[in-house]
Design an enzyme around this catalytic site. Structure first.
Site, PDB file in Angstrom:
ATOM      1  CE  LYS A  83      55.928  56.076  46.872  1.00  0.00           C
ATOM      2  NZ  LYS A  83      55.646  55.115  47.952  1.00  0.00           N
TER       3      LYS A  83
HETATM    4  C1  E4P Z   1      58.044  53.242  49.323  1.00  0.00           C
HETATM    5  O1  E4P Z   1      57.948  54.302  48.776  1.00  0.00           O
HETATM    6  C2  E4P Z   1      57.601  51.975  48.713  1.00  0.00           C
HETATM    7  O2  E4P Z   1      56.268  52.038  48.379  1.00  0.00           O
HETATM    8  C3  E4P Z   1      57.918  50.841  49.630  1.00  0.00           C
HETATM    9  O3  E4P Z   1      59.215  51.019  50.174  1.00  0.00           O
HETATM   10  C4  E4P Z   1      57.758  49.462  49.024  1.00  0.00           C
HETATM   11  O4  E4P Z   1      58.238  48.515  49.928  1.00  0.00           O
HETATM   12  P1  E4P Z   1      57.884  46.955  49.821  1.00  0.00           P
HETATM   13  O5  E4P Z   1      58.593  46.394  48.651  1.00  0.00           O
HETATM   14  O6  E4P Z   1      58.400  46.376  51.111  1.00  0.00           O
HETATM   15  O7  E4P Z   1      56.398  46.866  49.689  1.00  0.00           O
END
Ligand code: E4P
Length: 214
Positions: A83
């Protein structure tokens, strides 16, 4: 459409897995912190537990550092997806990892043109954050059909992974817009299955059955 769970909590992953509809996991540094466990332990356990893709996020902000981290992260399992943040250095790293055949998830995407850049860099997944756009008073979901159209216009194979999902309507809209994946917190998984008329109907069936069964 694939369902990933957005968590680094192993108990939550097991709970979602028990439903039989889980395809993968996404994590980020905040979710690792929330798990209360050392990164290496939790990453190793998740990669072993889940046969599908597991996104593990780099924390370097320069391309060379990201590539170095990616090498370490990839050792956790064949299912690791690296990522990377949607910044210029992240795009450079995405391009290089794609050339090496390593899967990537470009994260922190907030606009369709950012998603276009990630696709051009060869990203396996793009993660548009719908909930965080909602939080600042924008209709976060608006960008999903736009990204779908841009990708379809040019035949990009990057998968749209709807992230920052906060409620079942985000999942409903993801499916309608033709998103490839939604990454969903456990609470929303549980909300998705619930309907008051299902519970009411079942209670009535069971009550009626009590009076007619032999
Ligand atoms: C997923 O890959 C993201 O990091 C995550 O969905 C972020 O979500 P949030 O905005 O609820 O922290």
């Amino acid at each position: 459409m694939k369902f990933f769970i957005d968590t680094a909590d192993v108990a939550e992953i097991k709970e979602a897995q028990s439903l039989g509809i889980l395809d993968g996991v996404t994590t980020n540094p905040s979710l690792i912190k929330k798990s209360g466990r050392p990164f290496n332990d939790v990453a190793r356990e998740i990669c072993k537990l889940v046969p599908g893709p597991v996104s593990l996020e780099v924390t370097a902000i320069d391309c060379a550092g990201m590539l170095k981290e990616a090498e370490k992260l990839a050792k956790f399992g064949d299912n690791v997806v690296i990522k990377l943040p949607l910044i210029p250095e992240g795009l450079k790293a995405c391009k290089k990892l794609t050339e090496q055949g390593i899967k990537t998830n470009v994260t922190l995407c907030f606009s369709p043109v950012q998603a276009l850049l990630a696709a051009k860099a060869g990203a396996t997944y793009i993660s548009p954050f719908v909930g965080r756009l909602d939080d600042i008073g924008q209709d976060g979901f608006e960008i999903i059909p736009q990204i779908r159209q841009i990708y379809d216009n040019y035949g990009f194979e990057t998968e749209i992974l709807v992230a920052s999902v906060r409620h079942p309507v985000h999942v409903h809209n993801s499916a309608l817009a033709g998103a490839d994946v939604a990454t969903i917190p456990l609470k929303v998984f549980q909300q998705l299955v619930q309907h008051p008329l299902t519970d009411k109907g079942l209670a009535q069936f069971l009550k009626d059955w009590e009076s007619v069964k032999a």
